[in-house]
Design a protein around this motif. Structure first.
Motif, PDB file in Angstrom:
ATOM      1  N   ALA A   1       0.680  -0.800   0.117  1.00  0.00           N
ATOM      2  CA  ALA A   1       0.029   0.091   0.127  1.00  0.00           C
ATOM      3  C   ALA A   1       0.637   1.159   0.398  1.00  0.00           C
ATOM      4  N   ALA A   2       1.535   1.102   0.797  1.00  0.00           N
ATOM      5  CA  ALA A   2       2.871   2.338   1.230  1.00  0.00           C
ATOM      6  C   ALA A   2       3.727   2.789  -0.504  1.00  0.00           C
ATOM      7  N   VAL A   3       4.188   2.098  -1.292  1.00  0.00           N
ATOM      8  CA  VAL A   3       4.863   1.729  -2.758  1.00  0.00           C
ATOM      9  C   VAL A   3       3.673   2.320  -3.731  1.00  0.00           C
ATOM     10  N   SER A   4       2.354   1.607  -3.787  1.00  0.00           N
ATOM     11  CA  SER A   4       1.258   1.898  -4.320  1.00  0.00           C
ATOM     12  C   SER A   4       1.231   3.950  -4.385  1.00  0.00           C
ATOM     13  N   GLU A   5       0.955   4.134  -3.001  1.00  0.00           N
ATOM     14  CA  GLU A   5       1.224   5.876  -2.295  1.00  0.00           C
ATOM     15  C   GLU A   5       2.323   6.889  -2.992  1.00  0.00           C
ATOM     16  N   ILE A   6       3.057   6.291  -2.872  1.00  0.00           N
ATOM     17  CA  ILE A   6       4.498   6.906  -4.089  1.00  0.00           C
ATOM     18  C   ILE A   6       3.663   6.695  -5.507  1.00  0.00           C
ATOM     19  N   ARG A   7       3.788   5.130  -6.058  1.00  0.00           N
ATOM     20  CA  ARG A   7       3.066   5.837  -7.324  1.00  0.00           C
ATOM     21  C   ARG A   7       2.349   6.336  -8.156  1.00  0.00           C
TER      22      ARG A   7
ATOM     23  N   LEU B   1       3.620  13.837  -2.362  1.00  0.00           N
ATOM     24  CA  LEU B   1       4.813  12.698  -1.974  1.00  0.00           C
ATOM     25  C   LEU B   1       5.842  12.909  -1.775  1.00  0.00           C
ATOM     26  N   LEU B   2       5.068  13.968  -0.412  1.00  0.00           N
ATOM     27  CA  LEU B   2       6.493  14.043   0.714  1.00  0.00           C
ATOM     28  C   LEU B   2       5.668  12.997   2.149  1.00  0.00           C
ATOM     29  N   TRP B   3       4.783  13.063   1.837  1.00  0.00           N
ATOM     30  CA  TRP B   3       3.707  12.474   3.063  1.00  0.00           C
ATOM     31  C   TRP B   3       3.821  10.612   2.369  1.00  0.00           C
ATOM     32  N   ALA B   4       3.783  10.502   1.289  1.00  0.00           N
ATOM     33  CA  ALA B   4       3.882   9.077   0.920  1.00  0.00           C
ATOM     34  C   ALA B   4       5.178   8.059   1.339  1.00  0.00           C
ATOM     35  N   TRP B   5       5.970   9.142   0.789  1.00  0.00           N
ATOM     36  CA  TRP B   5       7.076   8.991   1.782  1.00  0.00           C
ATOM     37  C   TRP B   5       7.936   8.519   3.219  1.00  0.00           C
ATOM     38  N   ALA B   6       6.959   9.554   3.440  1.00  0.00           N
ATOM     39  CA  ALA B   6       7.612   9.237   4.591  1.00  0.00           C
ATOM     40  C   ALA B   6       6.714   7.973   5.894  1.00  0.00           C
ATOM     41  N   LYS B   7       5.731   7.534   4.975  1.00  0.00           N
ATOM     42  CA  LYS B   7       4.809   6.630   4.740  1.00  0.00           C
ATOM     43  C   LYS B   7       5.265   5.248   5.187  1.00  0.00           C
TER      44      LYS B   7
END
Length: 274
Positions: free
Chosen positions: A243-249, A259-265
């Protein structure tokens, strides 16, 4: 007298033996019939639970390796060859009432032109075979820092989301798309870079950029006994990483400060199992 629309549905299964019969029985029992149902199995550990549908004239069964939710849906959509007016994307753990397609038809006539249509999802307790009387999703929204969430999830249904409104994205468990929107997507309704999770949000963002309107209509209801656990402690680490990788994508495809939130997650999940 309005002409009845031609509905087709795609259901993707993966180890769905506890829910698939209830899901398909509901789809087959509609007052306005769903003309074609494509059932795509994406790499279930065993497929004998699907044997009963092999020769069912109302259902086309496709068995595949575990190619992921997005690719499996796209495969089912391709098998329909655009022979529908409206496409329904239905999760196997979603159960619709007998008048589901009637509600859809009324909503379509009322709203007119739309890019995507969804409804009110209510939680379902499979162990007790009853609804939870709590909301599961009334559309997917984004918090100020970038996290996407199902609006109303876990709240008692007191009518707080009982008006038709535009939404930024919809839960992929129940989506209705007009034929012209599916044609515009070509073979990629869901972006195949997503194995699972966030493909529904990406679709919403993409349609919004095309100027399409996404609508939530509470008169369209269904029950959802989702596999994703609201308590993060109960979610396997592997799924949290996916799920976290999907958010980065998602934010690489649609560049944003979020994208900052996605990487932090991702880092929190990867190193602290958050």
């Amino acid at each position: 007298m309005p002409v009845k629309p031609c509905f087709a549905a795609v259901v993707v299964s993966h180890n769905s033996w506890l829910v698939i019969d209830k899901c398909l029985d509901a789809l087959l029992g509609q007052t306005i019939a769903i003309n074609r149902i494509i059932l795509v199995d994406s790499g279930s550990d065993r497929v004998d639970y699907l044997d009963k549908y092999q020769n069912n004239p109302a259902i086309t069964l496709i068995k595949e390796a575990n190619i992921g939710f997005a690719r499996a849906n796209n495969l089912g959509i391709a098998a329909l060859a655009y022979q529908f007016d409206y496409l329904l994307l239905i999760n196997p753990d979603l159960f619709v009432p007998a008048d589901f397609t009637i509600s859809l038809q009324k909503s379509i006539e009322n709203i007119g032109d739309f890019g995507l249509l969804t409804g009110k999802l209510i939680g379902f307790d499979l162990s007790n075979n009853c609804e939870t009387k709590k909301l599961d999703s009334t559309g997917v929204f984004r918090k100020w820092y970038g996290r996407w969430y199902d609006r109303g999830q876990g709240q008692p249904d007191t009518g707080q989301y009982d008006r038709i409104e535009e939404i930024p994205a919809a839960c992929g468990a129940m989506i209705c798309l007009p034929k012209k929107v599916v044609e515009k997507c070509g073979g990629m309704v869901f972006n195949p870079v997503f194995f699972m999770y966030k493909e529904d949000i990406e679709l919403g963002i993409r349609l919004g950029k095309q100027g399409r309107k996404l609508y939530y209509d509470p008169s369209i209801t269904a029950w959802h006994c989702r596999g994703w656990q609201p308590d993060r402690k109960n979610i396997p680490r592997k799924l949290k990483i996916i799920a976290a990788v999907s958010e980065i994508r998602l934010y690489l495809l649609h560049p944003s400060v979020y994208l900052l939130w996605a990487w932090a997650k991702y880092l929190l999940v990867r190193f602290f199992n958050w």
